[in-house]
Design an enzyme around this catalytic site. Structure first.
Site, PDB file in Angstrom:
ATOM      1  N   GLU A   1       9.041   1.119  17.927  1.00 33.56           N
ATOM      2  CA  GLU A   1       9.776   0.141  17.099  1.00 33.56           C
ATOM      3  C   GLU A   1       9.590   0.579  15.655  1.00 33.56           C
ATOM      4  OE1 GLU A   1      10.963  -2.347  20.313  1.00 33.56           O
ATOM      5  OE2 GLU A   1      11.634  -1.996  18.263  1.00 33.56           O
TER       6      GLU A   1
ATOM      7  N   GLU B   1      14.653   2.656   3.216  1.00 33.79           N
ATOM      8  CA  GLU B   1      14.232   1.300   3.582  1.00 33.79           C
ATOM      9  C   GLU B   1      13.514   0.691   2.383  1.00 33.79           C
ATOM     10  OE1 GLU B   1      11.271   1.085   6.682  1.00 33.79           O
ATOM     11  OE2 GLU B   1      12.288  -0.655   7.496  1.00 33.79           O
TER      12      GLU B   1
HETATM   13  N1  LIG Z   1      10.809  -1.851  14.370  1.00 35.83           N
HETATM   14  C1  LIG Z   1       9.892  -2.821  14.217  1.00 35.83           C
HETATM   15  O1  LIG Z   1       9.755  -3.749  15.029  1.00 35.83           O
HETATM   16  C2  LIG Z   1       8.980  -2.752  13.023  1.00 35.83           C
HETATM   17  C3  LIG Z   1       8.126  -3.835  12.791  1.00 35.83           C
HETATM   18  C4  LIG Z   1       7.279  -3.766  11.684  1.00 35.83           C
HETATM   19  C5  LIG Z   1       7.263  -2.653  10.830  1.00 35.83           C
HETATM   20  N2  LIG Z   1       8.121  -1.625  11.079  1.00 35.83           N
HETATM   21  C6  LIG Z   1       8.188  -0.488  10.161  1.00 35.83           C
HETATM   22  O2  LIG Z   1       6.851  -0.097   9.764  1.00 35.83           O
HETATM   23  C7  LIG Z   1       6.865   0.294   8.377  1.00 35.83           C
HETATM   24  C8  LIG Z   1       5.895  -0.525   7.602  1.00 35.83           C
HETATM   25  O3  LIG Z   1       4.716  -0.677   8.329  1.00 35.83           O
HETATM   26  P1  LIG Z   1       3.487   0.288   8.017  1.00 35.83           P
HETATM   27  O4  LIG Z   1       3.467   0.682   6.576  1.00 35.83           O
HETATM   28  O5  LIG Z   1       2.255  -0.341   8.572  1.00 35.83           O
HETATM   29  O6  LIG Z   1       3.844   1.556   8.874  1.00 35.83           O
HETATM   30  P2  LIG Z   1       2.864   2.780   9.147  1.00 35.83           P
HETATM   31  O7  LIG Z   1       3.640   3.642  10.028  1.00 35.83           O
HETATM   32  O8  LIG Z   1       2.289   3.375   7.936  1.00 35.83           O
HETATM   33  O9  LIG Z   1       1.605   2.143   9.949  1.00 35.83           O
HETATM   34  C9  LIG Z   1       1.806   1.498  11.151  1.00 35.83           C
HETATM   35  C10 LIG Z   1       0.538   1.644  11.969  1.00 35.83           C
HETATM   36  O10 LIG Z   1       0.359   3.029  12.235  1.00 35.83           O
HETATM   37  C11 LIG Z   1      -0.954   3.429  11.870  1.00 35.83           C
HETATM   38  N3  LIG Z   1      -0.930   4.822  11.472  1.00 35.83           N
HETATM   39  C12 LIG Z   1      -0.442   5.370  10.342  1.00 35.83           C
HETATM   40  N4  LIG Z   1      -0.602   6.714  10.360  1.00 35.83           N
HETATM   41  C13 LIG Z   1      -1.219   7.020  11.552  1.00 35.83           C
HETATM   42  C14 LIG Z   1      -1.667   8.224  12.188  1.00 35.83           C
HETATM   43  N5  LIG Z   1      -1.517   9.413  11.605  1.00 35.83           N
HETATM   44  N6  LIG Z   1      -2.254   8.135  13.424  1.00 35.83           N
HETATM   45  C15 LIG Z   1      -2.411   6.947  14.020  1.00 35.83           C
HETATM   46  N7  LIG Z   1      -2.018   5.769  13.476  1.00 35.83           N
HETATM   47  C16 LIG Z   1      -1.425   5.816  12.257  1.00 35.83           C
HETATM   48  C17 LIG Z   1      -1.348   2.488  10.768  1.00 35.83           C
HETATM   49  O11 LIG Z   1      -2.759   2.426  10.665  1.00 35.83           O
HETATM   50  C18 LIG Z   1      -0.752   1.185  11.279  1.00 35.83           C
HETATM   51  O12 LIG Z   1      -1.617   0.616  12.232  1.00 35.83           O
HETATM   52  C19 LIG Z   1       8.260   0.082   7.898  1.00 35.83           C
HETATM   53  O13 LIG Z   1       8.998   1.287   7.984  1.00 35.83           O
HETATM   54  C20 LIG Z   1       8.843  -0.934   8.876  1.00 35.83           C
HETATM   55  O14 LIG Z   1      10.245  -0.883   8.977  1.00 35.83           O
HETATM   56  C21 LIG Z   1       8.967  -1.637  12.161  1.00 35.83           C
END
Ligand SMILES: NC(=O)c1ccc[n+]([C@@H]2O[C@H](COP(=O)([O-])OP(=O)(O)OC[C@H]3O[C@@H](n4cnc5c(N)ncnc54)[C@H](O)[C@@H]3O)[C@@H](O)[C@H]2O)c1
Ligand SMILES: O=C[C@H](O)CS(=O)(=O)O
Length: 473
Positions: free
Chosen positions: A243, A374
């Site tokens: 997602e 975004e």
């Molecule tokens: N499609 C959906 O349902 C949905 C819902 C919420 C957020 N989002 C998207 O997420 C983004 C914002 O959220 P964010 O900043 O937390 O995203 P992010 O991808 O930075 O982090 C999401 C999760 O991934 C983990 N993560 C990051 N890098 C990692 C790695 N190398 N290895 C393992 N885990 C890792 C983070 O610790 C966190 O738990 C936006 O782009 C938003 O659109 C999508």
């Protein structure tokens, strides 16, 4: 963190602070786990799998039901925790806790309707049966913007299907996940069925994506991270649900009910200060009604009450961190340098910290970062179109495909435009589309898989085909 039914520190003993984004002040600290802690959690989930998957679906559902009751009873405390670590207004936090509980409630029942089928065999000597089996040990990596609902939207179907799971919440917002874990334990969830590991995302993620005992990863977060995790899962061929990011268009046709469109726009733009994956990224308004729509949006945006989310009347909280704040400033500068026109906001809020003014900006063009990237913040970006074909082309001109919205009162147009939009979800004359009964998910670079609805549990089930021979002998 919660590993094998025990609340424990990280192997190295390190801890990391959790801060209130509105003030920057530390509100708690949690173990800074690493690969050793992640391995312990995967081992615990693997050890708990056999007994959990052989429970009856009814028994699993009863434990989920007790979990639901406990979450709803603790709704106010969970909402306070959520606002303190994530910043959203308390009213939105309460709504998120109720949403989180709704997934537990929904899948407590869905688990009892995992049906198989029989297939008419081509030979009278055989009987063909299709069964659904739990995938096994699962992993979930969740984002900071919905620290409660994104956890149960994954954990509830996994547990209902008979899987065990390891959750890594976002480092900014781990408290909601830990609180949900404590309530699941109180509900009678056996040790090792649900494990929550906090700490180093790369180290923990390396184990969750690389360990062959983990058969499925469900991820919610940015598209960039989703691609990386997908690559890391490839060697062990895990099942995946992704997602990811979005770039939602919100089309206002010339025949729209403008008052309704503005109300829908406000809900779909400024919820969680614009920090949701399905928030509107691009308002596309017919040129005949653009000025009236923009003026009403600006008036409403300026009236939004900005403050600390724990204050009851507050409607807009802070952004999650300084990086998010800098991105807002950069996007506004890029747009105004290219000719966009601010109607309200556009600057750091007088509250300081990571507060940004609710903003409405018009004359936006496709070359601007506001259109291509975004936003993930409280900026309403408005562009105009001349006809339906142009509106659809503009709306689809993105690599993302999560959510889209449009307002019109022409019934034929509702079907034409709804089916022409390349998105997993389309809101028609509404700005609020997320609930536990509907399939949530995207296409293109917004990922794949669905959460919630009757489809959500399929993400945690494998199809097994049984062929019984020798019937005629
Ligand atoms: N499609 C959906 O349902 C949905 C819902 C919420 C957020 N989002 C998207 O997420 C983004 C914002 O959220 P964010 O900043 O937390 O995203 P992010 O991808 O930075 O982090 C999401 C999760 O991934 C983990 N993560 C990051 N890098 C990692 C790695 N190398 N290895 C393992 N885990 C890792 C983070 O610790 C966190 O738990 C936006 O782009 C938003 O659109 C999508
Ligand atoms: O960020 C988007 C999440 O999926 C939350 S919600 O479904 O929009 O409430």
């Amino acid at each position: 963190m919660l590993v094998n039914g025990a609340w424990r520190s990280a192997h190295g003993g390190a801890a990391t602070a959790v801060c209130d984004p509105a003030t920057g002040k530390k509100v708690a600290q949690v173990p800074q786990g690493d690969d050793r802690d992640a391995r312990d959690a995967v081992d615990a989930a693997a050890a708990a799998l056999r007994s959990w998957r052989t429970c009856s679906a009814k028994d699993r559902g009863q434990i989920l039901r007790r979990w639901y009751d406990l979450v709803m009873a603790a709704r106010e405390d969970l909402a306070q925790i959520l606002t303190l670590e994530q910043g959203k207004p308390i009213a939105e936090a309460r709504a998120e806790v109720a949403s989180a509980a709704s997934f537990i409630d929904w899948f407590a029942e869905e688990g009892r309707r995992v049906y198989g089928e029989t297939i008419p065999a081509p030979s009278t000597d055989q009987r063909l049966v299709v069964c659904k089996q739990p995938v096994g040990v699962c992993a979930a990596i969740t984002p900071w913007n919905f620290p409660s609902a994104m956890v149960t939207r994954k954990v509830a179907p996994a547990l209902a299907a008979g899987c065990t799971i390891v959750v890594k919440p976002a480092e900014q917002t781990p408290l909601s996940a830990l609180a949900l874990g404590a309530l699941a334990e109180q509900a009678g969830l056996p040790a090792g069925v649900l494990n929550i590991v906090t700490g180093d995302p790369v180290a923990i993620g390396g184990v969750l994506t690389g360990d062959p005992n983990v058969r499925k990863l469900s991820f919610t977060g940015s598209t960039k991270t989703g691609r990386l995790l997908m690559e890391q899962c490839a060697p062990t061929l895990k099942r995946l649900s992704m997602e990811l990011g979005g770039n939602a268009p919100f089309i206002v046709f010339e025949d729209a009910d403008l008052d309704a469109a503005v109300q829908g726009a406000l809900a779909a733009k400024y919820r969680n200060s614009g920090q949701t994956c399905i928030c509107v990224n691009r308002f596309l308004v017919h040129e005949q009604v653009a000025q009236a729509f923009a003026a009403r949006m600006a008036k409403a945006a300026e009236a939004l009450r900005v403050g600390h989310g724990c204050e009851e009347s507050v409607e807009q909280g802070p952004l999650i961190d300084a990086q998010a704040l800098a991105k807002m400033e950069s996007m506004i500068l890029d747009a105004t340098d290219r000719g966009a026109r601010l109607l309200c906001g556009g600057k750091l809020h007088a509250m300081g910290g990571t507060f940004f003014q609710p903003t409405v900006i018009t004359d936006v063009t496709p070359d601007m970062a506001l259109s291509r990237e975004e936003i993930f913040g409280p900026i309403a970006s408005i562009a105009t179109f001349r006809n339906e074909e142009e509106a659809i082309a503009m709306a689809n001109a993105t690599e993302y495909g999560l959510a889209a919205y449009f307002y019109s009162r022409d019934m034929a147009r509702l079907w034409r435009v709804g089916n022409a939009l390349e998105y997993g979800m389309v809101g028609i004359n509404t700005g609020l589309i997320a609930n536990e009964t509907a399939p949530f998910g995207g296409v293109k670079q917004s990922g794949f898989g669905r959460e919630g609805s009757r489809y959500g549990i399929e993400e945690y089930l494998d199809i097994q085909y049984l062929c019984v021979g020798g019937i005629d002998s």
